[in-house]
Scaffold this motif. Structure first.
Motif, short mmCIF file in Angstrom:
data_model
loop_
_atom_site.label_atom_id
_atom_site.label_comp_id
_atom_site.label_asym_id
_atom_site.label_seq_id
_atom_site.Cartn_x
_atom_site.Cartn_y
_atom_site.Cartn_z
N UNK A 303 0.80 -1.26 0.03
CA UNK A 303 0.07 -0.01 0.17
C UNK A 303 1.04 1.26 0.09
N UNK A 304 1.85 1.38 0.83
CA UNK A 304 2.75 2.43 0.89
C UNK A 304 3.43 2.61 -0.31
N UNK A 305 4.00 1.71 -1.01
CA UNK A 305 4.88 1.86 -2.28
C UNK A 305 3.89 2.28 -3.46
N UNK A 306 2.63 1.68 -3.50
CA UNK A 306 1.58 2.02 -4.40
C UNK A 306 1.34 3.48 -4.32
N UNK A 307 1.19 3.97 -3.11
CA UNK A 307 1.00 5.53 -2.68
C UNK A 307 1.94 6.28 -3.51
N UNK A 308 3.47 5.63 -3.23
CA UNK A 308 4.45 6.52 -3.68
C UNK A 308 4.72 6.31 -5.15
N UNK A 309 4.28 5.41 -5.93
CA UNK A 309 4.35 5.10 -7.10
C UNK A 309 3.11 6.01 -7.90
N UNK A 310 1.89 6.29 -7.05
CA UNK A 310 0.93 6.89 -7.54
C UNK A 310 1.40 8.54 -7.54
N UNK A 311 2.16 8.84 -6.57
CA UNK A 311 2.62 10.06 -6.49
C UNK A 311 3.64 10.46 -7.70
N UNK A 312 4.46 9.62 -7.90
CA UNK A 312 5.41 9.68 -8.94
C UNK A 312 4.56 9.82 -10.53
N UNK A 313 3.73 8.92 -10.74
CA UNK A 313 2.66 8.93 -11.99
C UNK A 313 2.15 10.47 -12.04
N UNK A 314 1.54 11.12 -10.98
CA UNK A 314 0.65 11.86 -11.00
C UNK A 314 1.66 13.12 -11.44
N UNK A 315 2.95 13.12 -10.69
CA UNK A 315 4.07 14.04 -11.08
C UNK A 315 4.39 13.88 -12.65
N UNK A 316 4.53 12.86 -13.19
CA UNK A 316 4.85 12.63 -14.73
C UNK A 316 3.64 13.14 -15.61
N UNK A 317 2.55 12.97 -15.09
CA UNK A 317 1.33 12.94 -16.03
C UNK A 317 1.14 14.73 -15.93
N UNK A 318 1.68 15.59 -14.55
CA UNK A 318 1.49 16.96 -14.62
C UNK A 318 2.76 17.45 -15.45
N UNK A 319 3.81 16.97 -15.46
CA UNK A 319 4.86 17.54 -16.35
C UNK A 319 4.55 17.28 -17.91
N UNK A 320 3.83 16.10 -18.18
CA UNK A 320 3.60 15.93 -19.54
C UNK A 320 2.36 17.05 -20.03
N UNK A 321 1.59 17.19 -19.14
CA UNK A 321 0.35 18.17 -19.47
C UNK A 321 0.96 19.52 -19.45
N UNK A 322 2.04 19.91 -18.44
CA UNK A 322 2.60 21.15 -18.68
C UNK A 322 3.30 21.64 -20.13
N UNK A 323 3.93 20.32 -20.49
CA UNK A 323 4.84 20.35 -21.59
C UNK A 323 4.03 20.82 -22.94
#
Length: 511
Positions: A303-323
């Motif tokens: 559960x903890x690592x899935x939360x951490x990975x979800x945060x990373x995925x959200x950051x990547x998605x944000x950067x992609x959308x900002x690009x």
């Protein structure tokens, strides 16, 4: 010097050299021709004088030759005749312009006495108003005086006068030719270098252009491409190079777009399975009363690592959308309230880091996206907390200026490695060896800060040395200042609750 100036000066120098050679040759030739003519006249004058002198006509008293024997008929004005006898007697006269005769002075007779018999005519300076003369000597036998030397001379003044006039003409013509060569060379060189200037202007235009878009070089070409000229061949090669650069930029943009699209699609698609993994892990952990402890622990880690990975995925998605230019919705934002929200959250998450706030008494309003700007502040404060030891003081400040607002996050930690500073805002950049950290990071926090700030038209910079690291975010000023809204401790935003009262102990400006 510029190429144009060098070419003009070279042409002018060539004209001057050619004019000087032609002028000098003309003067030397004229002097030689006229001197030859004088020598010819001198030979005839000497023949007439020696014939008359050899007849032995004496002056009254018989002590010296008669003047007519020294200056017979046919002699030109300015002709001088002098004689020297073996016993030491000497004399001479000059025929004036008015046909009168003047006697030569003793100094002039002395100079003429040095002329050798049988040698070619020579030029001597007699002075005394006579100037330079072309003279020749001949042995003559006078019936009365006996053996004597007769010296005949013609003035060189006509030769020098002609040479002087020619020199004046040469100087005037050379000056006019120099002026004409300068003007003509300037016009011709400027017209000839125009194609080269267009190549240079095109190159300067390309050098000033921000080559961020693949179509930046569209329409930028050198117009001169005639293969018969050197500049045309350079222009053709330059245009071909621009085409290659444009093609490479388009290929790079397509590749980057594919990567962005892949990251965006992958991030979007990963959110659903990650949410399912986290949900099932949480459900299993809560309902697993009869499960072994190691299984419960494993579920909690999943559960903890899935939360951490979800945060990373959200950051990547944000950067992609900002690009892609999305995710930014501009509105008037109270930057002061965002600072207090972020500081309250930081106090609650990391009470071991004292955090100070240095903001103006009235709210500071900037145009932007409140959620994204809040994320910028949170990321900067989290970066300072994560990469500095406990007890490190952090200060968040706002400084309004004439062109915008500066948001600063300062800490008193051990600083950042100078070699790492240039790539600090790159994605997945981490300087593990330069700053101690008690928790892991994805290396996307500062990249998000940089992307969000650039999307707002601002800039972010960092300066660091041991004991003083400062991140400075510059945001453009709002077009209109929003109405001042009083901000009090605990009410800076929705994230400030009753439990944050202790967090404001290190915020004296707002306590």
């Amino acid at each position: 010097m510029t190429l144009r100036r060098r070419l003009v000066l070279s042409i002018v120098a060539l004209v001057v050299a050619v004019s000087a050679v032609i002028g000098a040759g003309s003067i030397i030739a004229l002097s030689s021709i006229q001197t030859g003519a004088i020598d010819s006249q001198l030979q005839k004058a000497t023949n007439r004088a020696s014939t008359k002198f050899g007849q032995g006509q004496q002056s009254p008293g018989g002590q010296r030759p008669d003047e007519d024997s020294l200056q017979p008929l046919g002699q030109a004005a300015g002709t001088l005749t002098a004689y020297y006898v073996a016993g030491g007697g000497a004399g001479g006269i000059v025929l004036n312009e008015d046909s009168s005769r003047s006697t030569l002075a003793s100094a002039q007779l002395s100079r003429l006495g040095e002329v050798k018999v049988g040698t070619a005519p020579s030029t001597i300076d007699l002075g005394g108003g006579l100037g330079r003369y072309r003279v020749a000597a001949e042995q003559v036998d006078n019936p009365v005086l006996g053996n004597a030397v007769l010296v005949v001379g013609l003035p060189m003044a006509p030769v020098y006068t002609s040479v002087g006039k020619l020199l004046a003409v040469v100087l005037v013509v050379t000056g006019l030719a120099l002026l004409a060569a300068f003007l003509g060379a300037a016009v011709v060189v400027r017209r000839s270098l125009r194609p080269l200037e267009r190549v240079a202007e095109t190159a300067s235009t390309v050098a000033r252009m921000p080559l961020e878009r693949s179509d930046a070089l569209d329409g930028v070409r050198v117009p001169d491409t005639d293969p018969r000229t050197e500049v045309g061949r350079v222009g053709t090669a330059f245009n071909r190079m621009l085409e290659h650069i444009g093609g490479a930029m388009q290929a790079r943009e397509r590749s980057e777009q594919q990567v962005r699209q892949f990251v965006a699609d992958a991030s979007h698609e990963l959110r659903t399975p990650l949410a399912s993994v986290r949900g099932y892990a949480e459900l299993t952990r809560r309902m697993g009363g009869d499960l072994p402890k190691d299984v419960v622990y494993a579920m909690s880690r999943i559960e903890s690592e899935s939360l951490r990975m979800t945060s990373m995925v959200e950051d990547l998605l944000l950067l992609a959308r900002l690009d892609e230019g999305r995710e930014i919705q501009f509105d008037d934002v109270d930057l002061t309230g965002l600072v207090f929200d972020a500081v309250n959250d930081a106090h609650a998450a990391s009470p071991e880091h004292p955090i100070d706030v240095d903001v103006p008494a009235s709210p500071v309003v900037v145009p932007g996206d409140a959620a994204r700007l809040h994320q910028v502040i949170v990321n900067l404060v989290t970066n300072a907390r994560t990469h500095t030891p406990d007890g490190t003081r952090i200060t968040v400040g706002i400084t309004p200026g004439p062109t915008g607002v500066d948001l600063t996050v300062r800490d008193t930690g051990q600083g950042i490695d100078p070699e790492f500073l240039p790539k600090l805002f790159e994605r997945f950049a981490r300087a593990d060896s330069s700053r101690s950290r008690s928790a892991g990071s994805t290396g996307l926090g500062l990249a998000i800060v940089d992307a969000v700030v650039q999307a707002h038209g601002g800039t972010v910079a960092v300066t660091s040395e041991p004991g003083d690291t400062v991140f400075t975010v510059h945001l453009p000023a709002a077009s209109a200042t929003a109405e001042a809204v009083p901000v009090v401790a605990g009410g800076a935003g929705a994230g400030a609750g009753a439990g944050a009262a202790g967090a404001w102990a290190d915020v004296p400006d707002r306590a």
